[in-house]
Write a protein that holds these residues in place. Sequence first.
Motif, mmCIF file in Angstrom:
data_model
loop_
_atom_site.group_PDB
_atom_site.id
_atom_site.type_symbol
_atom_site.label_atom_id
_atom_site.label_comp_id
_atom_site.label_asym_id
_atom_site.label_seq_id
_atom_site.Cartn_x
_atom_site.Cartn_y
_atom_site.Cartn_z
ATOM 1 N N ARG A 32 0.824 -1.202 0.000
ATOM 2 C CA ARG A 32 0.000 0.000 0.000
ATOM 3 C C ARG A 32 0.860 1.255 0.000
ATOM 4 N NH1 ARG A 32 -4.220 0.857 4.838
ATOM 5 N NH2 ARG A 32 -4.791 -1.245 4.169
ATOM 6 N N SER A 192 -2.630 -10.024 2.595
ATOM 7 C CA SER A 192 -3.710 -9.094 2.921
ATOM 8 C C SER A 192 -4.582 -8.834 1.693
ATOM 9 C CB SER A 192 -3.142 -7.761 3.422
ATOM 10 O OG SER A 192 -2.392 -7.947 4.601
ATOM 11 N N THR A 193 -5.851 -8.566 1.944
ATOM 12 C CA THR A 193 -6.787 -8.138 0.895
ATOM 13 C C THR A 193 -7.310 -6.764 1.279
ATOM 14 O OG1 THR A 193 -7.443 -10.413 0.401
ATOM 15 C CG2 THR A 193 -8.929 -8.655 -0.314
ATOM 16 N N LEU A 194 -7.029 -5.804 0.398
ATOM 17 C CA LEU A 194 -7.350 -4.414 0.730
ATOM 18 C C LEU A 194 -8.475 -3.893 -0.146
ATOM 19 C CD1 LEU A 194 -3.689 -3.034 0.979
ATOM 20 C CD2 LEU A 194 -5.100 -4.016 2.803
ATOM 21 N N ASN A 195 -9.197 -2.914 0.403
ATOM 22 C CA ASN A 195 -10.230 -2.170 -0.352
ATOM 23 C C ASN A 195 -11.277 -3.110 -0.963
ATOM 24 O OD1 ASN A 195 -8.811 0.218 0.197
ATOM 25 N ND2 ASN A 195 -7.534 -0.074 -1.617
ATOM 26 N N HIS A 196 -11.736 -4.064 -0.180
ATOM 27 C CA HIS A 196 -12.757 -5.001 -0.656
ATOM 28 C C HIS A 196 -14.140 -4.427 -0.308
ATOM 29 C CE1 HIS A 196 -14.403 -8.853 -1.893
ATOM 30 N NE2 HIS A 196 -15.174 -8.823 -0.810
ATOM 31 N N ASP A 208 -10.767 -4.155 4.812
ATOM 32 C CA ASP A 208 -9.378 -4.611 4.659
ATOM 33 C C ASP A 208 -9.204 -5.860 5.522
ATOM 34 O OD1 ASP A 208 -8.916 -2.459 3.066
ATOM 35 O OD2 ASP A 208 -7.835 -1.285 4.573
ATOM 36 N N GLY A 210 -6.508 -8.528 7.001
ATOM 37 C CA GLY A 210 -5.081 -8.714 7.230
ATOM 38 C C GLY A 210 -4.827 -9.901 8.147
#
Length: 711
Positions: A32, A192-196, A208, A210
């Motif tokens: 990020r 991590s999976t962001l901005n879902h 998000d 994590g």
Amino acid sequence: MASKWFVRKAWTVTFESSVNDAWNLMSQHNERYVFISDSEDEGKIVAYLRNTDIMPSLHDPEMMNRHVRQFPFHTSLTFIRQEADMLDFFKVFGEEVVVIFNQDGKYEGYLQREDILYYLLTNQTSNTDWIRSLLNSIPMGLIIADVHGRIENFSSEVLRMIRITPEELKQKRVGDILDEEPFRKVIETGESTLNHIIVNDRIGVLADFGPIRNQHGFVTGAIIVLQDLPYIEKMAMELEYVKNLNKDLQGILSSIYDEILVLDANGVLLRYSGNLIKDFWEIEKEQLIGLNLMELEHEGTFFSSIVKMVIERKKKVSVTQESRSGKNVLAVGNPIFDETGKLERIVIALRDITETFQLKEELLQARKMSEKYKKELEHLRDQKQYAKSCQVVYGSEKIEKVMKYIQKIANTSSTVLLTGESGVGKEVFARSIYELGPRRNKPFIKVNCGAIPENLLESELFGYEKGAFTGANANGKHGYFRMANKGIIFLDEIAEMPLNLQVKLLRVLQEREIIPIGGTEVVEVDVQVIAATNKNLEKMVEEGTFREDLYYRLNVIPVHIPPLRERPEDIPLLSLHFLQKFNEKYGRQTQLSQDALDVLESYSWPGNVRELQNIIERLVVTSDEDLIEAEDITPLLKKGKKQYMQRLNKIIPLKEATKAVEEQLIKMAMDEYKTTLMAAKVLGVSQSTISRKYRDIQERISRGEEIGRKI
């Protein structure tokens, strides 16, 4: 202590790297943040970029190819030792990112806010109250779940976002309230999976996901950060607003005559306007962004005394600088403070004053020109104001005096008496007083005293109560005076008012009150009276047909409108005005020839403006051709008492006869009176018309042509 397995690697670029390089680094490592190191200071990390900063520019090649120093970056960094204790971490918990360095001063990496949260939680598990207070203090929803999706802890914001009670939430798994797929991905891959985005019937959030790792690096659960989509949308709108504001600011800076420099509190150049002073800067200014201008003084590139003086004095400073090329530049430095009074920015305006004397001379010339046209502009402005909404068309000095007088009296509420021959346009001048006065937004009531039968005039003026007389309206009626309350009543043809009503009108003017027919109560009225007549009221007073006391009440402010024959300069203007008006009304394109205008101007117009208006309307309606000639007008005009035409010996074209008589008259007048002014006066036309026609006659005489042929 921040263990090595816990710290994220800090990927870095330099200020000379492109924005595209920074984005590729983020994409490659699923990061990020990318940090910016200063290549001239042993790689010291001085700023960072977020992926959300770059996303809006992905489809803008020019922006993506810019150097990082030319892109908006963040300099608010917090540094912490690797061996820091719990209290140190708690102090920096509110920071977005924290840079970690070891005992040797080398950078080990960075921590995100979520990492610090986990560190705090895993070291304070014995104090659940402390954990709960910490979670509830964060303005986002936080969920901590184990590898099976069981919810172990959560903040109060979660309850609000997903609309559920604490007891219900404790019975749920992550998959029951959020998407299962990103959670499983975190547990299985540790990424991590962001901005879902998660939107369903109950919630709308940006999530998000994590991983939570133990000291051996194994994933033991997940931390989920939730943000309201409306809040995110608001942030996006604010970001768009800031971007637009930045564009506006850059546009404003580029349009200013001065060259503008914006520096931070230490003298580092942040931005500049697009107007560069020629031969002043010896290097490309794009290379100066991010550099301290005070460091350039020894190179002779920029004299930094202005920067030092602003920083030291903390007030506006002006100095004159001279470059190596001989440019004299005036530098004005202004300090900008934040709300606490701390110096935040320095704005420097540079202006080339080499040509100052030339500019002063041009200014003096401009002032002379402005003085020259000042009276003309004021005259045109006043004329425009006079004629607003009242269609007063004029060019004569006599009407100019009348309009100036009207402007002077319009701001009063005194009674006005308009006098003049029939057809001079008294109603138009009454409306001028109305439009220019303080009552222009109130009623304007016109009453023609000669057009209303005598037995009805009283009831029309003062109104009547219900049942006042046979045939009256069952509900009664307000008269014109009550209808005009707070406004103006225009009493046209006032001389036609019967004597018995003149007494009541006198009472209204004196007492400002009326009594309706059949009524017993007095009604107060606030009305300005404008009366008009084409008769000699003084003579009528002598004859006993008009009350003397009423005459003096009406004649408070007398305004006389001169007849059209006394102001021939207005005839062409009025003719063209009426021509345009009736062309628009009837869909015609007719025009008046110069000879036609001359005929109109030489006529005495016994019916004044009304007669001229009727003649023009008749010509527009009946003319077969688009160009109206003199012979089209002559048959429509009344014959005057004086006959200037000679006896006809034979039939010739009417146009030739008219021109011959005109030439004879002009020559006779000039021979007798010698000046165009006197000739114009006796012939009843403007001086410009006589001058033009007499000049043409003289030229023809010099060529040996016959003037005023015998007819």
